[in-house]
Each structure stands twice: as C-alpha cells, then as structure tokens.
Design a protein around this motif. Sequence first.
Motif, PDB file in Angstrom:
ATOM      1  N   UNK A 385       7.333   2.367   8.851  1.00 44.61           N
ATOM      2  CA  UNK A 385       6.110   3.083   7.976  1.00 44.61           C
ATOM      3  C   UNK A 385       5.699   4.440   8.696  1.00 44.61           C
ATOM      4  N   UNK A 386       4.664   4.854   7.963  1.00 47.56           N
ATOM      5  CA  UNK A 386       4.000   5.964   8.133  1.00 47.56           C
ATOM      6  C   UNK A 386       2.628   6.078   7.741  1.00 47.56           C
ATOM      7  N   UNK A 387       1.813   6.776   8.261  1.00 45.74           N
ATOM      8  CA  UNK A 387       0.385   6.582   8.263  1.00 45.74           C
ATOM      9  C   UNK A 387       0.235   7.773   7.112  1.00 45.74           C
ATOM     10  N   UNK A 388      -1.031   7.337   6.257  1.00 47.55           N
ATOM     11  CA  UNK A 388      -1.284   8.352   5.134  1.00 47.55           C
ATOM     12  C   UNK A 388      -2.798   8.555   5.343  1.00 47.55           C
ATOM     13  N   UNK A 389      -3.165   9.737   4.388  1.00 46.64           N
ATOM     14  CA  UNK A 389      -4.472  10.167   4.832  1.00 46.64           C
ATOM     15  C   UNK A 389      -4.791  10.422   3.341  1.00 46.64           C
ATOM     16  N   UNK A 390      -6.301   9.835   2.960  1.00 46.37           N
ATOM     17  CA  UNK A 390      -6.777   9.989   1.670  1.00 46.37           C
ATOM     18  C   UNK A 390      -7.388  11.332   1.422  1.00 46.37           C
ATOM     19  N   UNK A 391      -7.329  12.035   0.514  1.00 44.10           N
ATOM     20  CA  UNK A 391      -7.738  13.357   0.400  1.00 44.10           C
ATOM     21  C   UNK A 391      -8.301  13.440  -0.920  1.00 44.10           C
ATOM     22  N   UNK A 392      -9.667  13.948  -1.090  1.00 47.83           N
ATOM     23  CA  UNK A 392     -10.199  14.042  -2.520  1.00 47.83           C
ATOM     24  C   UNK A 392      -9.794  15.750  -2.831  1.00 47.83           C
ATOM     25  N   UNK A 393      -9.431  15.780  -3.957  1.00 52.06           N
ATOM     26  CA  UNK A 393      -9.050  17.136  -4.671  1.00 52.06           C
ATOM     27  C   UNK A 393     -10.241  17.943  -5.145  1.00 52.06           C
ATOM     28  N   UNK A 394     -10.182  19.076  -5.697  1.00 49.62           N
ATOM     29  CA  UNK A 394     -11.153  19.821  -6.062  1.00 49.62           C
ATOM     30  C   UNK A 394     -11.931  19.128  -7.566  1.00 49.62           C
ATOM     31  N   UNK A 395     -11.161  18.118  -8.063  1.00 49.29           N
ATOM     32  CA  UNK A 395     -11.947  17.500  -9.132  1.00 49.29           C
ATOM     33  C   UNK A 395     -12.463  16.308  -8.778  1.00 49.29           C
ATOM     34  N   UNK A 396     -12.377  15.866  -7.518  1.00 47.18           N
ATOM     35  CA  UNK A 396     -13.151  14.684  -7.259  1.00 47.18           C
ATOM     36  C   UNK A 396     -12.282  13.479  -7.148  1.00 47.18           C
ATOM     37  N   UNK A 397     -11.098  13.790  -7.567  1.00 47.96           N
ATOM     38  CA  UNK A 397      -9.874  12.535  -7.395  1.00 47.96           C
ATOM     39  C   UNK A 397      -9.477  12.515  -6.133  1.00 47.96           C
ATOM     40  N   UNK A 404       3.028  13.637   8.827  1.00 50.19           N
ATOM     41  CA  UNK A 404       3.979  13.995   9.694  1.00 50.19           C
ATOM     42  C   UNK A 404       3.740  13.448  11.216  1.00 50.19           C
ATOM     43  N   UNK A 405       5.159  12.812  11.709  1.00 56.56           N
ATOM     44  CA  UNK A 405       4.681  12.468  13.155  1.00 56.56           C
ATOM     45  C   UNK A 405       4.495  10.904  13.454  1.00 56.56           C
ATOM     46  N   UNK A 406       3.866  10.237  12.180  1.00 55.97           N
ATOM     47  CA  UNK A 406       2.983   9.079  12.342  1.00 55.97           C
ATOM     48  C   UNK A 406       3.959   8.011  12.103  1.00 55.97           C
ATOM     49  N   UNK A 407       5.205   8.165  12.040  1.00 55.65           N
ATOM     50  CA  UNK A 407       6.291   7.152  11.752  1.00 55.65           C
ATOM     51  C   UNK A 407       6.207   5.878  12.906  1.00 55.65           C
ATOM     52  N   UNK A 408       6.424   4.742  12.466  1.00 59.64           N
ATOM     53  CA  UNK A 408       6.293   3.673  13.371  1.00 59.64           C
ATOM     54  C   UNK A 408       7.522   2.677  12.997  1.00 59.64           C
ATOM     55  N   UNK A 409       8.066   2.019  13.792  1.00 57.18           N
ATOM     56  CA  UNK A 409       8.825   0.793  13.624  1.00 57.18           C
ATOM     57  C   UNK A 409       8.161  -0.593  14.129  1.00 57.18           C
ATOM     58  N   UNK A 410       8.177  -1.483  13.206  1.00 61.01           N
ATOM     59  CA  UNK A 410       7.555  -2.645  13.365  1.00 61.01           C
ATOM     60  C   UNK A 410       8.373  -4.037  13.194  1.00 61.01           C
ATOM     61  N   UNK A 411       8.604  -4.629  14.377  1.00 64.46           N
ATOM     62  CA  UNK A 411       9.770  -5.771  14.271  1.00 64.46           C
ATOM     63  C   UNK A 411       9.059  -6.794  13.627  1.00 64.46           C
ATOM     64  N   UNK A 412       9.890  -7.535  12.713  1.00 61.83           N
ATOM     65  CA  UNK A 412       9.219  -8.454  11.729  1.00 61.83           C
ATOM     66  C   UNK A 412      10.439  -9.496  11.343  1.00 61.83           C
ATOM     67  N   UNK A 413      10.079 -10.815  11.434  1.00 64.49           N
ATOM     68  CA  UNK A 413      11.273 -11.738  10.955  1.00 64.49           C
ATOM     69  C   UNK A 413      10.651 -12.452   9.552  1.00 64.49           C
ATOM     70  N   UNK A 414       9.257 -12.217   9.196  1.00 62.67           N
ATOM     71  CA  UNK A 414       8.896 -12.721   7.910  1.00 62.67           C
ATOM     72  C   UNK A 414       7.771 -11.727   7.241  1.00 62.67           C
ATOM     73  N   UNK A 415       7.923 -11.386   6.035  1.00 60.18           N
ATOM     74  CA  UNK A 415       7.345 -10.573   5.584  1.00 60.18           C
ATOM     75  C   UNK A 415       6.496 -11.125   4.038  1.00 60.18           C
ATOM     76  N   UNK A 416       5.170 -10.923   3.994  1.00 60.63           N
ATOM     77  CA  UNK A 416       4.444 -11.367   2.864  1.00 60.63           C
ATOM     78  C   UNK A 416       4.001 -10.427   2.183  1.00 60.63           C
TER      79      UNK A 416
END
Length: 493
Positions: A385-397, A404-416
């Motif tokens: 995975x990687x973390x995301x940042x929510x940004x508002x642009x100049x039009x309000x959207x 960058x650098x927020x990557x992570x590995x998650x062990x998992x044997x079942x995904x829903x």
Amino acid sequence: MGKATGFMEYTRQNPQDRDPLARVSDWKEYSSPFSDKLLSQQRARCMDCATPFCHMGSEIQGMTTGCPIHNLIPEWNDLVYRERWKEALDRLLKTNNFPEFTGRVCPAPCEGSCTVAISDPAVTIKSIERTIVEKGFANGWITPRIPEKRTGKKIAIIGSGPAGLASADQLNQAGHNVTVYERSDRAGGLLIYGIPNMKLEKDIVVRRIQLLTKEGIDFVTNTEVGKDISTEELQNQFDAVILCTGAQKQRDLMLEGREVKGIHFAMDYLTTTTKSLLDSNFEDGQFIDTKGKDVIVIGGGDTGADCVATAIRQNCRSVVQFGKHPKLPTSRTSENMWPAYPNVFTLEYAYEEAEAKFGDDPREYSIQTKKIVTDEKEHVKELHTIQMKKIKDEYGKYYYKEIPGSEKIWPSQLVFIAIGFEGTEQPLLAQFDVATTNQKIAAAYGDYKTNIEGIFAAGDARRGQSLIVWAINEGREVAREVDCYLMGSSVLP
C-alpha cells in the motif's frame, strides 16, 4: 411535549450494549434495549421545536437528512413520555411498516437533523423506536391484519428485501393478491443474508415474514425469475410486476492479482457465514473461515465494518480495514452544518470490538492498495500500500495524491472487497426488456414505471445502493402507484 424542559434537564444516554469481549464469543445481537429508568429520561428530551426537521426526509450534500419515511417522531415521543404505548405504536406504524428493522440497523439520519443536535447530542430516536415496536409485539398489539375484501388483482414482486416487503405489505392491505418471489432459500433479502446476525437476529426477520404470510402474502423461495419461471409466464399470470431485486452487482477491485485465491467479495463472505450459521451452526463448513488468519478488508463503509466484526467472531489472527478517505473530525466542520447528516468520527460496534480484542482501532485511513503478492500456490500472501493525501484544488475540487516514502507491506491470507455496488444485475432486466440507466432500472422516483407496461421498479434496483428507510419509502410509494394503475385511484398513503 410531555416535558418541555426535558432536553435541558437530561443528557443523552444510549442503551448499555453488551460487553465487547463477551459478545464476540457468540452471534447474538450486540445491542441491548433501554432499561425502563433510562427510557423515562430519554423520552423526555424530545423538545417542542415547532418545525421538526427529524422527519423531513430529503438529501443535503448528497446525504440523507431526516427520515425518508417521514416518521411522526415528535408525536410518538410525546406519547411514549405519557406512557401511552399503544397509541405511540399506532403512530409509528402509520409511516413505518417495519420499525423492528429500522430501530436496529438504520443509521438514523433523523438523529442527525434533530433540533436538539444543534448544540447537544440528539434525542435517542432510533432506540426509542425499537422499544415501541418491541413493546407492541410483547403485549400482543401487533397481530395479523386480514383484508376484509379482495380485489381479484394479482401482483408479483421480485425480491423480498425491505422494498419488496414494504410494497407487498401495502398492496396486500389494499386487498390485492400478492406473491413475492425470492431466489434464495429464505425470504428477507439483505435483511437475512446482507446484515450479520449480531446486528439483526434472524428470528426478528422471520417473525415479520410469518406475520405477512398470515395476512395473506404468498412467499415463493428458491425460485429465480427468468430461470425457474419465465418472465413471459409471470407477465401472463399477474396484472402487475414490481422489480425489487436490489443493487447486488458488487464493485470490483481493478488491480493486478485480483483473481488469485483468498480474495472475496464482502457480501459473499457475509452471506455464506450467515447461511451456514442458520443452516447448521457452522457444522456444514460452507463458509469462508478466517480463523488464525490475517484479514484485510478493503472499503471503509458499513459492509466493511460487518466483515471486521464477523472475522473477529471467527477468531482471526488480525484484521485491518482500508479506507480511501481521511479520518473524520470529532465534530461538525463549517462545511457540514446542521441539519445535514453529521460526517463525524464514531466508534461503531465492530471497531469497539476490535479495540477490545486487539488493542487498536482496525481502520487505516487515506490508504490505497498498489500490489497483491501471492505465495507459491497462487494464494494471496501480502498487500502493498501507499498513503494518500486529499488535496483541494483552486476550483474547490478534491483529488488524491500519493505520499512518497509511505509504502507499506501488510501480511494477509484473506482479503474482502467492500467498495460498494455498481447497480442491479442485468440478465433478468434484459429478459423483461426493461430499460436501464447507469446499471439501474430506468424508472422515475415517485412514478416507478419502467418502459414496459405493467412493470414497476423500486428500491436499490432503481435508485442504487442506499438505506433501508429509502427502500421502505420506495416500497410504500410504488405500492400506491401500482394500486392506482390497477384500480384507477388509491387510498394508500
């Protein structure tokens, strides 16, 4: 109101739910009803607000505000305060066919628009509603209502979820002969298989189905229209057909490796778990078992939370829920003012249980899955995975940007996968030759007529994934339109 100053004298208190560590050892409802002492205070908090927004039933900022079925909340709160319970029940049933369902699993948009909630916590409307209807059953006030006359008109309803049940109830009371077709082995739709037992015990649903049966509604289960009975046969046998098939097409995860073993749709997981519980108390083994496994739920909504709670009860080793949105604030922002639905942080039952068992809230926010890694047997092993940042642009959207650098590995044997629903399943609609728009049945709200004469649509199949109260709203309204179509006019509300 019964006590004009009650909202100033008493603070909001909720019914005492069962202890989180105790309840995860069984599949019974996690919530508890009000004690009489607590109820006597809470029912006094409903204020004489002159213009009650709680039953307005509209949408603000894309969210439901107030009660879509326009429950007469101040009226029955006042009657409850005066301990006139049967009259309160009568008021409640005037607008709500199934308060035993909404009093348990509705997200209570009525409370978000409660006038008390402008400055204090809202009146406990949902819990009082549940108390009223359960007193009705306990005291024998809710009995079969057999229509005195029959019109001779026959109506087929496809789907036995809340929209189908509400339309069936209304049309049966109007004197029509109603048959409900359900492809599953039990009637109830998502009330049976889409909502876990710990949120809504299934004997509550069965109780209502049995009551509707005694009132004259015919339920035909294990029957898939278009396969076990043709659409032509249905149209020939019935004077009108209502499609209440729900929005059952689950949105998929578009990611390389999706097809590997160990990745399932959330609703498939919840459905097989509940069915195995009901059929054999899990003795048949016909369910997805998370015992001893690391579970990841992708999707931050209620369905994902239900997966978390289910996995905990199966004794998973760990459970994490991924959500794409940032963590919500603890109080309303200036962009989310009353009476809009409060988009604020809450600790739902599943997360309370996860904290009690594992020590942490299982939710991860602003996170995106980038890669699925498998083991030598082509079974999921880990998620990147990687973390995301929510940004508002100049039009309000708003848009999301990777950090960058927020990557992570998650062990998992079942995904829903619990990222919502795209629309209703199309094969049946094609057989009826019903027009669709964006994978939903094309039928106007308030009219409910499809492009085919005598065929109507309501609920999630028409409006898309939504709330139970909206399904009941549309079930009631489509019943009125069908009644008018068959009889020229209608006495249904």
